[in-house]
Design a protein around this motif. Structure first.
Motif, PDB file in Angstrom:
ATOM      1  N   VAL A  81     -24.622  -1.329 -29.416  1.00  0.00           N
ATOM      2  CA  VAL A  81     -25.212  -2.144 -30.480  1.00  0.00           C
ATOM      3  C   VAL A  81     -25.347  -1.294 -31.735  1.00  0.00           C
ATOM      4  CG1 VAL A  81     -27.290  -3.377 -31.225  1.00  0.00           C
ATOM      5  CG2 VAL A  81     -26.481  -3.611 -28.872  1.00  0.00           C
ATOM      6  N   LEU A  82     -24.955  -1.876 -32.856  1.00  0.00           N
ATOM      7  CA  LEU A  82     -25.204  -1.283 -34.168  1.00  0.00           C
ATOM      8  C   LEU A  82     -26.127  -2.240 -34.901  1.00  0.00           C
ATOM      9  CD1 LEU A  82     -24.743   0.762 -36.440  1.00  0.00           C
ATOM     10  CD2 LEU A  82     -22.743  -0.601 -37.123  1.00  0.00           C
ATOM     11  N   LEU A  83     -27.326  -1.802 -35.198  1.00  0.00           N
ATOM     12  CA  LEU A  83     -28.313  -2.619 -35.892  1.00  0.00           C
ATOM     13  C   LEU A  83     -28.305  -2.199 -37.358  1.00  0.00           C
ATOM     14  CD1 LEU A  83     -31.888  -3.339 -34.567  1.00  0.00           C
ATOM     15  CD2 LEU A  83     -31.315  -3.271 -36.976  1.00  0.00           C
ATOM     16  N   VAL A  84     -27.890  -3.103 -38.229  1.00  0.00           N
ATOM     17  CA  VAL A  84     -27.800  -2.824 -39.659  1.00  0.00           C
ATOM     18  C   VAL A  84     -29.049  -3.392 -40.320  1.00  0.00           C
ATOM     19  CG1 VAL A  84     -26.412  -3.142 -41.733  1.00  0.00           C
ATOM     20  CG2 VAL A  84     -25.291  -2.939 -39.504  1.00  0.00           C
ATOM     21  N   THR A  85     -29.751  -2.549 -41.067  1.00  0.00           N
ATOM     22  CA  THR A  85     -31.062  -2.938 -41.578  1.00  0.00           C
ATOM     23  C   THR A  85     -31.398  -2.234 -42.883  1.00  0.00           C
ATOM     24  OG1 THR A  85     -33.432  -2.958 -41.045  1.00  0.00           O
ATOM     25  CG2 THR A  85     -32.152  -1.120 -40.186  1.00  0.00           C
ATOM     26  N   SER A  86     -32.328  -2.814 -43.606  1.00  0.00           N
ATOM     27  CA  SER A  86     -32.864  -2.144 -44.789  1.00  0.00           C
ATOM     28  C   SER A  86     -34.147  -1.381 -44.448  1.00  0.00           C
ATOM     29  CB  SER A  86     -33.130  -3.160 -45.908  1.00  0.00           C
ATOM     30  OG  SER A  86     -34.057  -4.130 -45.466  1.00  0.00           O
ATOM     31  N   HIS A  87     -34.535  -1.409 -43.172  1.00  0.00           N
ATOM     32  CA  HIS A  87     -35.732  -0.690 -42.699  1.00  0.00           C
ATOM     33  C   HIS A  87     -35.365   0.241 -41.540  1.00  0.00           C
ATOM     34  CE1 HIS A  87     -37.600  -4.588 -44.216  1.00  0.00           C
ATOM     35  NE2 HIS A  87     -37.900  -3.668 -45.104  1.00  0.00           N
ATOM     36  N   PRO A  88     -34.526   1.239 -41.793  1.00  0.00           N
ATOM     37  CA  PRO A  88     -34.028   2.054 -40.681  1.00  0.00           C
ATOM     38  C   PRO A  88     -35.098   2.830 -39.919  1.00  0.00           C
ATOM     39  CG  PRO A  88     -33.374   3.008 -42.783  1.00  0.00           C
ATOM     40  CD  PRO A  88     -33.967   1.661 -43.082  1.00  0.00           C
ATOM     41  N   SER A  89     -36.122   3.313 -40.586  1.00  0.00           N
ATOM     42  CA  SER A  89     -37.121   4.103 -39.853  1.00  0.00           C
ATOM     43  C   SER A  89     -37.928   3.222 -38.903  1.00  0.00           C
ATOM     44  CB  SER A  89     -38.037   4.867 -40.810  1.00  0.00           C
ATOM     45  OG  SER A  89     -38.718   3.973 -41.661  1.00  0.00           O
ATOM     46  N   ASP A  90     -38.315   2.031 -39.354  1.00  0.00           N
ATOM     47  CA  ASP A  90     -39.028   1.109 -38.462  1.00  0.00           C
ATOM     48  C   ASP A  90     -38.141   0.700 -37.291  1.00  0.00           C
ATOM     49  OD1 ASP A  90     -41.274   1.182 -40.045  1.00  0.00           O
ATOM     50  OD2 ASP A  90     -41.000  -0.824 -40.899  1.00  0.00           O
ATOM     51  N   MET A  91     -36.883   0.371 -37.579  1.00  0.00           N
ATOM     52  CA  MET A  91     -35.983  -0.070 -36.513  1.00  0.00           C
ATOM     53  C   MET A  91     -35.703   1.044 -35.512  1.00  0.00           C
ATOM     54  SD  MET A  91     -35.434  -3.185 -36.655  1.00  0.00           S
ATOM     55  CE  MET A  91     -35.315  -4.592 -37.722  1.00  0.00           C
ATOM     56  N   ALA A  92     -35.579   2.265 -35.996  1.00  0.00           N
ATOM     57  CA  ALA A  92     -35.364   3.389 -35.080  1.00  0.00           C
ATOM     58  C   ALA A  92     -36.557   3.529 -34.137  1.00  0.00           C
ATOM     59  CB  ALA A  92     -35.125   4.670 -35.863  1.00  0.00           C
ATOM     60  N   ALA A  93     -37.758   3.379 -34.665  1.00  0.00           N
ATOM     61  CA  ALA A  93     -38.954   3.474 -33.821  1.00  0.00           C
ATOM     62  C   ALA A  93     -39.017   2.317 -32.827  1.00  0.00           C
ATOM     63  CB  ALA A  93     -40.208   3.486 -34.693  1.00  0.00           C
ATOM     64  N   LEU A  94     -38.689   1.121 -33.284  1.00  0.00           N
ATOM     65  CA  LEU A  94     -38.778  -0.068 -32.433  1.00  0.00           C
ATOM     66  C   LEU A  94     -37.717  -0.098 -31.336  1.00  0.00           C
ATOM     67  CD1 LEU A  94     -39.504  -2.612 -35.289  1.00  0.00           C
ATOM     68  CD2 LEU A  94     -41.055  -2.128 -33.367  1.00  0.00           C
ATOM     69  N   THR A  95     -36.603   0.575 -31.556  1.00  0.00           N
ATOM     70  CA  THR A  95     -35.502   0.536 -30.587  1.00  0.00           C
ATOM     71  C   THR A  95     -35.268   1.877 -29.899  1.00  0.00           C
ATOM     72  OG1 THR A  95     -33.858   1.018 -32.311  1.00  0.00           O
ATOM     73  CG2 THR A  95     -34.319  -1.315 -31.847  1.00  0.00           C
ATOM     74  N   ALA A  96     -36.192   2.795 -30.024  1.00  0.00           N
ATOM     75  CA  ALA A  96     -36.015   4.150 -29.493  1.00  0.00           C
ATOM     76  C   ALA A  96     -35.779   4.181 -27.985  1.00  0.00           C
ATOM     77  CB  ALA A  96     -37.219   5.011 -29.853  1.00  0.00           C
ATOM     78  N   SER A  97     -36.179   3.146 -27.282  1.00  0.00           N
ATOM     79  CA  SER A  97     -36.029   3.130 -25.824  1.00  0.00           C
ATOM     80  C   SER A  97     -34.578   2.966 -25.378  1.00  0.00           C
ATOM     81  CB  SER A  97     -36.867   2.000 -25.223  1.00  0.00           C
ATOM     82  OG  SER A  97     -36.347   0.739 -25.637  1.00  0.00           O
ATOM     83  N   ARG A  98     -33.712   2.609 -26.283  1.00  0.00           N
ATOM     84  CA  ARG A  98     -32.318   2.344 -25.905  1.00  0.00           C
ATOM     85  C   ARG A  98     -31.384   3.318 -26.614  1.00  0.00           C
ATOM     86  NH1 ARG A  98     -29.393  -3.513 -25.945  1.00  0.00           N
ATOM     87  NH2 ARG A  98     -27.291  -2.721 -25.692  1.00  0.00           N
ATOM     88  N   THR A  99     -30.767   4.181 -25.856  1.00  0.00           N
ATOM     89  CA  THR A  99     -29.938   5.234 -26.439  1.00  0.00           C
ATOM     90  C   THR A  99     -28.573   4.742 -26.906  1.00  0.00           C
ATOM     91  OG1 THR A  99     -29.124   5.847 -24.254  1.00  0.00           O
ATOM     92  CG2 THR A  99     -31.058   7.033 -25.088  1.00  0.00           C
ATOM     93  N   ASP A 100     -28.122   3.588 -26.434  1.00  0.00           N
ATOM     94  CA  ASP A 100     -26.816   3.072 -26.847  1.00  0.00           C
ATOM     95  C   ASP A 100     -26.928   2.108 -28.024  1.00  0.00           C
ATOM     96  OD1 ASP A 100     -28.081   1.084 -25.445  1.00  0.00           O
ATOM     97  OD2 ASP A 100     -26.312   0.455 -24.344  1.00  0.00           O
ATOM     98  N   LEU A 101     -28.048   2.156 -28.731  1.00  0.00           N
ATOM     99  CA  LEU A 101     -28.270   1.320 -29.904  1.00  0.00           C
ATOM    100  C   LEU A 101     -28.403   2.233 -31.114  1.00  0.00           C
ATOM    101  CD1 LEU A 101     -30.571  -1.750 -30.155  1.00  0.00           C
ATOM    102  CD2 LEU A 101     -30.500  -0.077 -31.994  1.00  0.00           C
ATOM    103  N   ALA A 102     -27.507   2.056 -32.078  1.00  0.00           N
ATOM    104  CA  ALA A 102     -27.542   2.856 -33.302  1.00  0.00           C
ATOM    105  C   ALA A 102     -28.114   2.019 -34.437  1.00  0.00           C
ATOM    106  CB  ALA A 102     -26.136   3.326 -33.657  1.00  0.00           C
ATOM    107  N   VAL A 103     -28.821   2.665 -35.333  1.00  0.00           N
ATOM    108  CA  VAL A 103     -29.404   2.004 -36.498  1.00  0.00           C
ATOM    109  C   VAL A 103     -28.708   2.538 -37.740  1.00  0.00           C
ATOM    110  CG1 VAL A 103     -31.504   1.666 -37.852  1.00  0.00           C
ATOM    111  CG2 VAL A 103     -31.629   1.707 -35.347  1.00  0.00           C
ATOM    112  N   ALA A 104     -28.256   1.618 -38.594  1.00  0.00           N
ATOM    113  CA  ALA A 104     -27.597   1.999 -39.843  1.00  0.00           C
ATOM    114  C   ALA A 104     -28.304   1.321 -41.008  1.00  0.00           C
ATOM    115  CB  ALA A 104     -26.130   1.592 -39.818  1.00  0.00           C
ATOM    116  N   ALA A 105     -28.481   2.054 -42.082  1.00  0.00           N
ATOM    117  CA  ALA A 105     -29.135   1.519 -43.276  1.00  0.00           C
ATOM    118  C   ALA A 105     -28.124   0.825 -44.178  1.00  0.00           C
ATOM    119  CB  ALA A 105     -29.813   2.648 -44.042  1.00  0.00           C
ATOM    120  N   VAL A 106     -28.592  -0.248 -44.815  1.00  0.00           N
ATOM    121  CA  VAL A 106     -27.771  -0.915 -45.840  1.00  0.00           C
ATOM    122  C   VAL A 106     -28.406  -0.708 -47.187  1.00  0.00           C
ATOM    123  CG1 VAL A 106     -26.700  -2.666 -44.427  1.00  0.00           C
ATOM    124  CG2 VAL A 106     -28.910  -3.128 -45.455  1.00  0.00           C
TER     125      VAL A 106
END
Length: 106
Positions: A81-106
């Motif tokens: 999963v690639l989660l594209v967001t304008s809130h990368p720090s919040d999303m990284a914290a919220l999804t930290a339990s899943r190592t195969d999920l990457a967060v990218a900033a827009v």
């Protein structure tokens, strides 16, 4: 990003709650609607709502309800999963339990 995802046969989804974040009933919404024709809109179910609440509780984030709903939706998608967001720090914290999920900033 959409052409790249399409080239890889990746599924692109958006949580329905995101629509409230980006649409304003103005002419500038036209570009967003064009993108939405190419992605799958996922509903916010009671299961996702409960999971979002648990994420808020476990991270201690407050005022990030929409982010938590989006994160809960992303956490239910098949990997990777690639989660594209304008809130990368919040999303990284919220999804930290899943190592195969990457967060990218827009």
């Amino acid at each position: 990003m959409l052409p790249s995802a399409r080239h890889r046969d990746a599924q692109v989804v958006v949580s329905a709650v995101t629509l409230a974040e980006v649409l304003r009933g103005m002419p500038r919404d036209a570009a967003t609607y064009r993108v939405l024709t190419r992605v799958a809109e996922l509903p916010v179910t009671s299961e996702i709502g409960r999971a979002a609440g648990a994420l808020l509780g476990s991270t201690g984030l407050s005022g990030a309800t929409v982010d938590a709903v989006v994160a809960a939706t992303a956490l239910r998608q098949p990997d990777p999963v690639l989660l594209v967001t304008s809130h990368p720090s919040d999303m990284a914290a919220l999804t930290a339990s899943r190592t195969d999920l990457a967060v990218a900033a827009v």
